[in-house]
Motif scaffolding. Structure first.
Motif, PDB file in Angstrom:
ATOM      1  N   GLN A 127      28.247  60.425  -5.842  1.00  0.00           N
ATOM      2  CA  GLN A 127      27.405  59.235  -5.630  1.00  0.00           C
ATOM      3  C   GLN A 127      28.038  58.438  -4.489  1.00  0.00           C
ATOM      4  OE1 GLN A 127      26.265  57.197  -9.296  1.00  0.00           O
ATOM      5  NE2 GLN A 127      24.748  58.801  -9.373  1.00  0.00           N
ATOM      6  N   GLU A 157      27.474  55.866  -2.861  1.00  0.00           N
ATOM      7  CA  GLU A 157      27.589  54.413  -2.833  1.00  0.00           C
ATOM      8  C   GLU A 157      28.740  53.903  -3.713  1.00  0.00           C
ATOM      9  OE1 GLU A 157      25.453  56.141  -4.477  1.00  0.00           O
ATOM     10  OE2 GLU A 157      25.085  55.242  -6.428  1.00  0.00           O
ATOM     11  N   ASN A 187      34.961  58.887  -0.759  1.00  0.00           N
ATOM     12  CA  ASN A 187      34.926  57.792  -1.731  1.00  0.00           C
ATOM     13  C   ASN A 187      35.695  58.025  -3.024  1.00  0.00           C
ATOM     14  OD1 ASN A 187      33.227  59.824  -2.487  1.00  0.00           O
ATOM     15  ND2 ASN A 187      31.568  58.500  -3.183  1.00  0.00           N
TER      16      ASN A 187
END
Ligand code: ADP
Ligand code: MG
Length: 274
Positions: free
Chosen positions: A115, A117, A164
């Motif tokens: 994911q 974000e 991330n």
């Protein structure tokens, strides 16, 4: 899982209570990305694990697919519950050793990393029996202990998988983990890392709860805990004791049943959220 749930309900009734009530302990919000946080993430040393090694080690969430689905569901349930309560730190523990904590932590974090974000930090805190570097196929040059004690910055110690997910691993087994888990320096370091990197989640791969005092000492620092229990090994009494112990210090997020030979679904795992 139905049987496990019924047995746990019985155990709770015997000890005179229902499921432990969640104690809200939301940390200060750290939302928002800035040029500084983007730069801090970009500066972390990048590392791409070998998919074949991951698969051999039962880490199946690097890419989407049938095997990843149970962990993607775990990810979504975890995220929803943590967001609802404003929680950021998630501990993963189990009653005894070798229940699947590290495997669950790695799968959950790689699922989270899909994911884009979201930003996640994974910290290896089972310092007596570190296993992440072998699982991922990369030994860190610097041990997590030095980072926790503030001797080395996170930027030099952690590795970044994709854009991330930052992973801070142990380079060697430790004989005295309490030194790190209990210290004021660790507390300061965790706060400072969160302030600089602004992760949505920080996941701690913890030691087993009923084996030593290391985890008890640490779980008060996390917002919630996921308990991994091993089919045909973790006893009901152990699971009940573990759940009670967690709920004395923080919130029980839920339970993952690992090593189930006859799963309800086709995956390896089944979940029960408290
Ligand atoms: N769901 C599962 N099914 C079968 N074997 C598993 C499962 N999860 C983990 N394992 C295996 O069990 C062993 C212990 O897992 P690990 O994640 O290292 O446990 P812990 O961190 O609790 O000590 C490893 O060999 C791992 O590959
Ligand atoms: Mg482990």
């Amino acid at each position: 899982m139905e049987k496990l749930r019924d047995a746990l309900d019985k155990a709770r009734a015997v000890r005179g209570g229902t499921a432990p009530a969640a104690r809200p302990r939301g940390p200060a919000p750290l939302r928002g990305r800035t040029a500084a946080t983007d730069a801090a993430w970009a500066d972390l040393a990048a590392f791409a694990p070998d998919p074949k090694l991951l698969a051999k080690n039962r880490v199946v969430t690097l890419d989407p697919g049938r095997e990843a689905t149970p962990f993607d569901i775990l990810r979504t349930k975890t995220l929803l519950q943590m967001r609802r309560n404003g929680w950021r730190r998630l501990g993963i523990t189990s009653p005894g050793p070798a229940c699947g904590k590290t495997t669950t932590a790695a799968n959950l974090c790689l699922s989270l990393a899909r994911q884009v974000e979201l930003r996640t930090i994974l910290m290896e805190m089972d310092l007596r029996r570190p296993a992440l570097s072998k699982l991922l196929g990369r030994k860190p040059e610097i041990d997590i202990g030095e980072m926790l004690m503030g001797e080395v910055p996170f930027a030099r110690q952690a590795l970044r998988v994709r854009d991330n997910l930052a992973i801070s691993m142990s380079a060697r087994p430790h004989r005295d983990p309490a030194r790190y888990m209990l210290s004021a320096e660790t507390e300061q370091t965790l706060d400072a890392v969160e302030a600089e990197y602004r992760p949505d989640l920080v996941v701690f791969d913890l030691p087993p709860l009923l084996v030593s005092d290391d985890t008890r000492a640490f779980i008060g620092k996390v917002d919630c805990v996921l308990m991994v229990v091993r089919a045909e090994q973790s006893s009901m009494a152990q699971i009940d004791a573990c759940e009670r112990e967690i709920s004395e210090h923080t919130n029980v997020l839920g339970m993952v049943l690992s090593h189930a030979r006859f799963a309800d679904t086709e995956g390896y795992y089944d979940y029960d959220y408290g």
